[in-house]
Enzyme design. Structure first.
Site, PDB file in Angstrom:
ATOM      1  N   ASP A 250       0.798  -1.227   0.000  1.00 21.60           N
ATOM      2  CA  ASP A 250       0.000   0.000   0.000  1.00 21.60           C
ATOM      3  C   ASP A 250       0.829   1.274   0.000  1.00 21.60           C
ATOM      4  OD1 ASP A 250      -2.758  -0.555  -0.224  1.00 21.60           O
ATOM      5  OD2 ASP A 250      -2.719  -1.462   1.773  1.00 21.60           O
TER       6      ASP A 250
ATOM      7  N   ASP B 230      -7.565  -2.331  -5.656  1.00 17.74           N
ATOM      8  CA  ASP B 230      -7.065  -1.111  -5.008  1.00 17.74           C
ATOM      9  C   ASP B 230      -5.681  -0.713  -5.534  1.00 17.74           C
ATOM     10  OD1 ASP B 230      -8.605  -2.983  -3.489  1.00 17.74           O
ATOM     11  OD2 ASP B 230      -8.332  -1.816  -1.662  1.00 17.74           O
TER      12      ASP B 230
END
Ligand SMILES: *[C@@H]1O[C@H](CO)[C@@H](O)[C@H](O)[C@H]1NC(C)=O
Ligand SMILES: *[C@@H]1O[C@H](CO)[C@@H](O)[C@H](O)[C@H]1NC(C)=O
Ligand SMILES: *[C@@H]1O[C@H](CO)[C@@H](O)[C@H](O)[C@H]1NC(C)=O
Ligand SMILES: *[C@@H]1O[C@H](CO)[C@@H](O)[C@H](O)[C@H]1NC(C)=O
Length: 400
Positions: free
Chosen positions: A117, A176
Site C-alpha cells: 500500500d 485497489d
C-alpha cells in the site's frame, strides 16, 4: 445509457439540472476540524477512522492510511492558494504547508508492515514535489517507496503482489492497487528508471484483463499462480460476496484507469475507466447513496452506505470528465460526481463529529462501519478543490 433525456439534460444549464452545489464543500468547519485533529495527534500517530460517535482513532506509521492526513493538510494549502483567505472560509487559521510538512515526518519509507500500500503513503511526498521539486527528503522517499513496490512485481504474473500468502506461489492482487501506479511514474521521472513505468503499465494491463467483468463491474481479489501466471481464483475480501461489486474497489478502479490514461494516453485505459464508470452510475440506487457493496441486501434496512466510496468516486468521475474527449460524456461524468456529492452530504455531513462525514464503511465483513474515515474526508476536500480547478464551481460554492 445515452438516451434523448441525457442529451437534453446535457444542453440545459447545470443549475437547472442539479440545483445547488453542496455548500458544505467549502465550509469553515473543514479547516477547523482538520486543525483540531492535527493538534490532537500525538507523536507518530495518524487518524484513520472514528468510533461510532465520531471521535478519531489514531494509528502508528506503518498503517496503509498514514499518508492521507498529511495529504489533507496539503489539500488545504492548495485550497488556500486557489481560493485565498476569507472570513467565510477560515483558511487563515494555520500555515497548512508547514503542518503538512511536519505531519509527513515519520511516514514509513519501505514496504515493511505496509506491504503493497505504498502509493497512498506517497501522496504527501508527491504533493511536496509540486511545491518544491528539489526537496530531497520527498524525492528520496518517493524513490524508496517505488523501489519497494517494484520489488513486489513478478513478470510471469504481470502484476505487483498485494498481500503476502503462506504459499508463496499464491499471488494475490487487489483492484485497489491501481492507485499505486502513479508513484512508479513519478519515481521513473525522478530517476530515469523506465522499468518502473513498464511495471506500472503491465500491472494495469493485467488488471484490465482479469479484474473486470464483461459488464464493467469488478472482482476485488484475483489470485494468480506465480509459477505459471495463471488465474486460479477470483473472490472478494471486503465485499459482500465473491460475485458482488464492492463499491470502493469499483471506485479505485475508475480512478486508477483514468489516471493511467492521463499518464500514458493509451485509449484502452480510458475505455476501461469509462466502462467501470458507466456500471457505477447505472447501478446507483434511486436515492443516489453509494452503498458499501452494490449487491449487499437491502434488508435489514438501512443497508450501510460508504461515504468514502462516494467521495472517492466523485474524484474519479471528475478526473474522467476532465480527460473525456466526448463532450456529452464529459458533462455526464461531472454531473454524476456532483449528484453523488449532494446525496452523501445530505446523508453524512456531521457538524458534531470530529470527522467531516459519517457513514463510512471501513470493513463490513470485519463489522467496522458507521464511522468517519480519513480518506473519505480527504477526497471530500480534494473534490471541492478539483471542482474549482476545473472551472465548474467557484470558491463561494456557486456554479461558475
Ligand atoms: C521536504 O519534504 C519533507 C517530506 O514531505 C518535509 O517533511 C520537509 O519539511 C520538507 N523540507 C523542506 C525544507 O521544506
Ligand atoms: C501453482 O502451480 C504449481 C505447478 O503446477 C503447483 O505445484 C502449485 O501448487 C500451484 N500453486 C497454487 C497456489 O495453486
Ligand atoms: C514527469 O516530468 C514531466 C516533465 O517535467 C512532467 O510534465 C510530468 O508531469 C511528470 N510526470 C509525473 C507523473 O510526475
Ligand atoms: C448513516 O449514519 C447514521 C449515524 O451513524 C445512521 O444512523 C444511519 O443509519 C446511516 N445510514 C446509512 C444509509 O448508512
Amino acid at each position: 445509457m445515452l438516451g434523448p433525456l441525457t442529451l437534453l439534460l446535457g444542453l440545459l444549464p447545470i443549475h437547472l439540472v442539479l440545483g445547488q452545489v453542496p455548500q458544505e464543500l467549502f465550509s469553515p468547519l473543514i479547516p477547523q476540524k482538520v486543525l483540531a485533529a492535527y493538534r490532537a495527534s500525538s507523536n507518530l500517530q495518524w487518524p484513520q477512522y472514528t468510533d461510532n460517535a465520531g471521535r478519531w482513532l489514531y494509528f502508528p506509521p506503518r498503517t496503509w492510511t498514514s499518508g492521507f492526513f498529511p495529504a489533507t493538510l496539503y489539500e488545504l494549502n492548495k485550497r488556500r492558494s486557489i481560493c485565498g483567505v476569507t472570513d467565510a472560509n477560515q483558511l487563515g487559521t494555520a500555515d497548512w504547508l508547514a503542518l503538512g510538512r511536519s505531519n509527513s515526518r515519520g511516514l514509513p519509507l519501505d514496504a515493511g508492515g505496509v506491504g503493497h500500500d505504498v502509493g497512498f503513503i506517497s501522496f504527501p511526498f508527491v504533493e511536496e514535489l509540486t511545491i518544491n521539486p528539489s526537496n530531497q527528503t520527498a524525492r528520496s522517499s518517493i524513490n524508496s517507496l517505488a523501489t519497494a513496490l517494484a520489488n513486489r512485481f513478478d513478470a510471469r504474473v504481470g502484476c505487483t503482489r498485494s498481500w503476502d500468502a503462506s504459499d508463496p506461489t499464491d499471488f494475490q492482487v487487489i483492484i485497489d492497487n491501481m492507485m499505486n501506479l502513479e508513484l512508479l511514474f513519478v519515481s521513473a521521472n525522478l530517476t530515469g528508471n523506465q522499468r518502473l513505468r513498464d511495471i506500472a503499465i503491465t500491472h494495469a494491463k493485467t488488471t484490465m484483463n482479469n479484474h473486470i467483468r464483461r459488464d464493467g463491474s469488478t472482482w476485488h481479489v484475483v489470485h494468480y499462480n506465480q509459477t505459471n501466471g495463471r488465474v486460479t481464483r477470483k473472490r472478494t475480501a471486503q465485499g459482500y460476496s465473491d460475485d458482488s461489486t464492492w463499491s470502493r474497489g469499483q471506485a479505485w478502479g475508475i480512478y486508477g484507469f483514468a489516471n493511467m490514461f492521463r499518464l500514458t494516453r493509451d485509449a484502452a485505459f480510458l475505455r476501461t475507466s469509462q466502462r467501470m464508470a458507466r456500471w457505477f452510475v447505472n447501478n446507483l440506487p434511486q436515492d443516489g447513496i453509494v452503498p458499501w457493496d452494490f449487491n449487499a441486501p437491502l434488508n435489514p434496512a438501512p443497508r450501510p452506505a460508504d461515504s468514502s466510496a462516494a467521495t472517492l468516486v466523485s474524484n474519479a468521475l471528475l478526473l474522467l470528465s476532465s480527460l473525456e474527449p466526448d463532450p456529452t460524456l464529459k458533462r455526464e461524468w461531472a454531473d454524476a460526481a456532483i449528484r453523488i456529492l449532494q446525496q452523501i452530504t445530505r446523508l453524512a455531513w456531521r457538524p458534531q463529529w470530529q470527522s467531516l462525514l459519517s457513514n463510512g464503511t471501513v470493513n463490513r465483513p470485519a463489522n467496522n462501519q458507521l464511522t468517519g474515515i480519513v480518506y473519505g474526508d480527504y477526497y471530500y476536500i480534494k473534490v471541492a478543490n478539483e471542482l474549482v480547478l476545473n472551472n465548474i464551481v467557484t470558491c463561494d460554492g456557486k456554479w461558475t
